[in-house]
Scaffold this active site. Structure first.
Site, short mmCIF file in Angstrom:
data_model
loop_
_atom_site.label_atom_id
_atom_site.label_comp_id
_atom_site.label_asym_id
_atom_site.label_seq_id
_atom_site.Cartn_x
_atom_site.Cartn_y
_atom_site.Cartn_z
N THR A 1 10.08 -7.42 -12.98
CA THR A 1 9.58 -8.78 -13.04
C THR A 1 8.53 -9.01 -11.96
OG1 THR A 1 11.71 -9.56 -13.87
CG2 THR A 1 10.26 -11.21 -12.90
N ALA B 1 0.81 -1.22 0.00
CA ALA B 1 0.00 0.00 0.00
C ALA B 1 0.85 1.27 0.00
CB ALA B 1 -0.95 0.00 1.20
N THR B 2 2.03 1.23 0.59
CA THR B 2 2.88 2.43 0.57
C THR B 2 3.23 2.81 -0.86
OG1 THR B 2 3.80 2.06 2.78
CG2 THR B 2 5.11 3.38 1.26
N HIS C 1 -0.18 -7.80 3.25
CA HIS C 1 0.11 -8.31 4.59
C HIS C 1 -0.88 -7.84 5.65
CE1 HIS C 1 2.15 -4.89 6.81
NE2 HIS C 1 2.17 -4.41 5.59
N SER D 1 -2.97 -3.61 0.50
CA SER D 1 -1.77 -4.19 1.10
C SER D 1 -1.99 -5.66 1.39
CB SER D 1 -1.41 -3.44 2.39
OG SER D 1 -0.27 -4.00 3.00
N GLN E 1 -6.21 -1.03 5.51
CA GLN E 1 -6.84 -1.68 6.66
C GLN E 1 -8.26 -2.17 6.37
OE1 GLN E 1 -5.44 -2.37 9.54
NE2 GLN E 1 -3.53 -1.27 9.28
N ASN F 1 -5.74 3.09 10.79
CA ASN F 1 -4.89 2.00 11.27
C ASN F 1 -4.67 2.02 12.77
OD1 ASN F 1 -3.36 4.38 10.23
ND2 ASN F 1 -1.64 3.35 11.23
N CYS G 1 4.60 2.11 11.89
CA CYS G 1 5.56 2.95 11.16
C CYS G 1 6.21 3.98 12.07
CB CYS G 1 4.89 3.63 9.97
SG CYS G 1 3.69 4.89 10.42
#
Length: 401
Positions: free
Chosen positions: A262, A91-92, A222, A220, A200, A172, A347
């Site tokens: 790739t 997402a960043t 993860h 995102s 989120q 978040n 973060c």
């Protein structure tokens, strides 16, 4: 005779250590990888390891088919088209591509005003600060005391030169769900692009993210039980016209030239399956998370906790609260052998800075300093909430009830 290998020793050590570890309650920072997703990723690491860009043999063709299917799986969650999905590292990167990638369009048309909020993730606030340095004007709206952005404030901030509105779907830190559908509706007759950081919310909040007035949506992996290092940007067409994004870097032409390099097929396969499972099992997962929250509140509310965020808008898998007289760092240490929790965004947690989200909501300094974030998932094992409450009670020096 069976001979133990180093791998066997590692597996045994991992199993032993897992049995002694606290229950993980920091799913807003990252989720565990779903076992079915692990199996999918491993299959495309060990067996189907072809490059999706190799068109001359079956290995590459199998990889490309899986990438195409993952595109469909991600798109289906938000009612988008498969070719509107651009795979990124997370997402960043998606936020950066959405925000910085629109800058040339704004400069070309002299639309250099952006509306966002003070409670966005740093992955939005810092690209916005970069655009401010380039001469853009950025309006950051404060949240209500309940931690959500008032749609009327968004409407009042719009101007003819507004290029972009960027509002997250679920915060978040607090877990407060933002009024995305209302904001999307009020933008119906405005040319501005609408970006939603859905890190989120993707796979957890279904209907609001399917609003077709959302132009750009960041995903995102993860956060939805897929591996780290994979995500997506959904860039919806307006009619037949694609969003005029420019790439952040160049070379190779993959992902329609927006994100060259790739493709990590195994990670993409994991994200695709995770997205598919999230959509299919959404109702069941929400029920499990709500049951966990009810159990937590039954044990914690007698402590006199103060919720940091509007409880009526808080996601089922998150609690953010403060206990009068209890410092968050002391609470984390007291609970560390029972549960793994945090006091804010991953973060910024290393810097011990006061939460910019809670500060923006106007909470007193002592509330901000004492804020605890607990976040779980359908994979979270049962928690001894009574023991958690008792440990926290010790820090207050009072009796429960």
């Amino acid at each position: 005779m069976t001979v133990a290998t180093p791998a066997d020793s590692l597996v045994g050590a991992t199993a032993d250590s897992a049995a002694e570890r606290p229950v993980y309650l920091d799913c807003n920072a990252t989720t565990p990888v779903e076992p079915r997703v692990v199996a999918e990723v491993m299959a495309f690491l060990a067996d189907e390891y072809g490059n999706a860009g190799s068109r001359t043999h079956g290995f590459g063709q199998a990889a490309k088919r899986r990438v195409n299917r993952a595109r469909e799986e991600v798109a289906r969650v938000v009612d988008a088209q498969a070719d509107e999905v651009v795979f990124t590292s997370g997402a960043t990167e998606s936020n950066n591509l959405a925000i910085l990638g629109l800058a040339p369009e704004g400069e070309r048309n002299r639309r250099t005003h952006i509306v966002s909020s003070q409670i966005e993730h740093k992955a939005v606030l810092e690209p916005l600060e970069e655009l401010r340095r380039r001469g853009f004007e950025v309006t950051l709206l404060p949240p209500t005391p309940g931690g959500w952005v008032d749609p009327d404030e968004v409407r009042r901030s719009l101007r003819p030169d507004t290029l972009l509105v960027s509002i997250m779907a679920t915060n978040n830190e607090t877990g407060v769900i933002q009024p995305i559908s209302e904001i999307a509706a009020l933008l119906a007759d405005h040319e501005t692009y609408f970006h939603v950081d859905a890190a989120q919310a993707f796979g957890k909040l279904i209907d609001p993210l399917r609003h077709h007035r959302i132009d750009l949506l960041s995903v995102s992996g993860h956060k939805i039980f897929a591996p780290k290092g994979i995500g997506a940007l959904v860039a919806r067409r307006r009619g037949y016209r694609r969003i005029p994004l420019k790439p952040l870097f160049y070379g190779g032409g993959q992902e329609r030239g927006l994100r060259p390099g790739t493709l990590p097929v195994a990670l993409i396969a994991g994200l695709g399956l995770a997205a598919s499972l999230a959509l299919r099992e959404h109702g069941e997962r929400i029920q499990q998370c709500e049951a966990m929250k009810e159990a937590a509140l039954a044990a914690l509310e007698p402590l006199g906790i103060a919720f940091n965020g509007d409880q009526a808008r808080m996601a089922a898998h998150t609690l953010n609260f403060s206990i009068p007289g209890v410092d968050s760092e002391a609470a984390i240490v007291e609970l560390k052998d029972l549960v793994a929790i945090s006091n804010g965004s991953a973060c910024t947690s290393q810097s011990y800075e006061p939460s910019h989200v809670l500060t923006a909501a106007g909470l007193p300094d002592e509330r901000v300093a004492g804020a605890l974030r607990l976040s779980w998932s359908h994979l979270t094992p049962s928690v001894d909430w009574v023991a958690v409450a008792e440990r926290l009670r010790r820090l207050t020096g009072t009796a429960i009830g």
